[in-house]
Design an enzyme around this catalytic site. Structure first.
Site, PDB file in Angstrom:
ATOM      1  N   PHE A  99       0.869  -1.217  -0.041  1.00 33.78           N
ATOM      2  CA  PHE A  99       0.131  -0.086   0.064  1.00 33.78           C
ATOM      3  C   PHE A  99       0.888   1.261   0.042  1.00 33.78           C
ATOM      4  CE2 PHE A  99      -2.338   3.329   2.321  1.00 33.78           C
ATOM      5  CZ  PHE A  99      -3.566   3.580   1.637  1.00 33.78           C
ATOM      6  N   CYS A 100       1.963   1.173   0.972  1.00 28.98           N
ATOM      7  CA  CYS A 100       2.668   2.560   1.046  1.00 28.98           C
ATOM      8  C   CYS A 100       3.832   2.552  -0.316  1.00 28.98           C
ATOM      9  CB  CYS A 100       3.436   2.629   2.418  1.00 28.98           C
ATOM     10  SG  CYS A 100       2.427   2.699   3.782  1.00 28.98           S
ATOM     11  N   VAL A 101       4.286   1.541  -0.692  1.00 29.87           N
ATOM     12  CA  VAL A 101       5.074   1.587  -1.867  1.00 29.87           C
ATOM     13  C   VAL A 101       4.191   2.304  -3.255  1.00 29.87           C
ATOM     14  CG1 VAL A 101       6.192   0.146  -3.676  1.00 29.87           C
ATOM     15  CG2 VAL A 101       6.373  -0.286  -1.326  1.00 29.87           C
TER      16      VAL A 101
END
Length: 328
Positions: free
Chosen positions: A82-84
């Site tokens: 998600f953060c990537v």
């Protein structure tokens, strides 16, 4: 966007400090993202998380491209897709289209400084094994620590897809999304605006001096560590010791690994200790069953978030302690 274990109060219903955080995030970033919404049930953790992200990633004159690169690299090291995806999109927003796509593929950036930043950020997952420290600016180091914490919150409490069906992984969607956020990503922000949202806390860590980043990190460490009060002494000692000796190593079979570690913990604390340990090492492995057992004695959403935040900050502070040692 789907929340794994509960649905937070709608943004429009926010009041008090939570509403202030949401307002700042609208003005300074991309709005009240799911990461902040899921923390809204614990306003002191929400405010400190926002403050650290803002002061480290967004404010000041350090290279925003380098900070976004660090955020993406740490997120990959922590297996937080998600953060990537989010920070690949923001690299597009900054006009770094080729770099963004290299990062999306997990490749090595062609620029030597960027390649070294990626190596440094990924090595922080196991700071003792890598003999890890930092020679970078406080904002860059603060970004790294912010995402060690945020990755764990996101992986524990949110589903991994930013858009339905993983559409954010399409190069076209990433590029278009980047253009939509270009103005917000490129506009400079003055340091310190978030600090009035924080509770009074301990002095900043030595690696950060008296910078806004250091103030925000100290506040987050204090607020998130309070989640350990939900557990007894033996349980807290088990979490702390495991974080130290495992040094960021991913357990091959997280569920079995956690069962083995909690055998000597008093029965009333075993499920809480298990969740905290998984939050520190493999947060996506926290299961519906784990949460259901925890809710038998702690039904409030806030207690689940406090417990996850405790595991996340214990792992994050293990990285920060490598910085403290280097500054002695």
């Amino acid at each position: 966007m789907t929340y794994r274990f509960f649905t937070p109060v709608p943004t429009k219903a926010a009041t008090g400090r939570t509403a202030e955080v949401y307002q700042q995030s609208r003005e300074d970033f991309l709005g009240p993202l799911p990461t902040f919404q899921v923390l809204s049930v614990v306003p002191e953790v929400l405010a400190a998380t926002w403050s650290l992200l803002r002061e480290a990633l967004i404010a000041g004159d350090a290279s925003r491209v380098e900070r976004e690169l660090v955020a993406a690299a740490v997120s990959r090291a922590n297996r937080c897709q998600f953060c990537v995806d989010a920070h690949v999109l923001l690299l597009h927003a900054l006009g770094e289209h080729a770099l963004a796509e290299v990062v999306a593929r997990g490749g090595t950036p062609p620029d030597p400084r960027h390649a070294e930043l990626v190596r440094w950020a990924q090595a922080s997952r196991s700071p003792r094994a890598a003999d890890w420290s930092s020679t970078y600016r406080t904002e860059v180091t603060g970004t790294l620590l912010a995402f060690h914490f945020i990755n764990r919150i996101v992986s524990a409490l949110l589903d991994p897809d930013l858009l339905p069906g993983g559409l954010q992984r399409s190069p076209l969607v990433r590029s278009v999304g980047g253009r939509l956020y270009a103005r917000a990503a490129r506009e400079p922000r003055d340091p310190g605006r978030s600090l009035p949202l924080l509770e009074a806390g301990p002095p900043p860590p030595t690696w950060a001096g008296d910078s806004p980043v250091g103030v925000a990190y100290a506040s987050l460490r204090t607020a998130a560590t309070r989640g350990g009060d939900l557990l007894g002494d033996v349980a807290r000692q088990t979490v702390t010791a495991a974080v130290r000796w495992e040094d960021g190593r991913f357990p091959a079979r997280p569920a079995d690994w956690a069962v083995d570690l909690v055998r000597d913990v008093p029965g009333r604390d075993r499920i809480g200790t298990r969740i905290a340990l998984l939050a520190a090492f493999a947060p996506s492995a926290i299961s519906v069953g784990d949460v259901a057992l925890w809710r038998l004695s702690h039904p409030a959403d806030a207690d689940l978030v406090r417990l996850v935040a405790y595991g996340a900050i214990t792992a994050t502070d293990h990285v920060a302690q490598a910085l403290a040692s280097a500054h002695l």
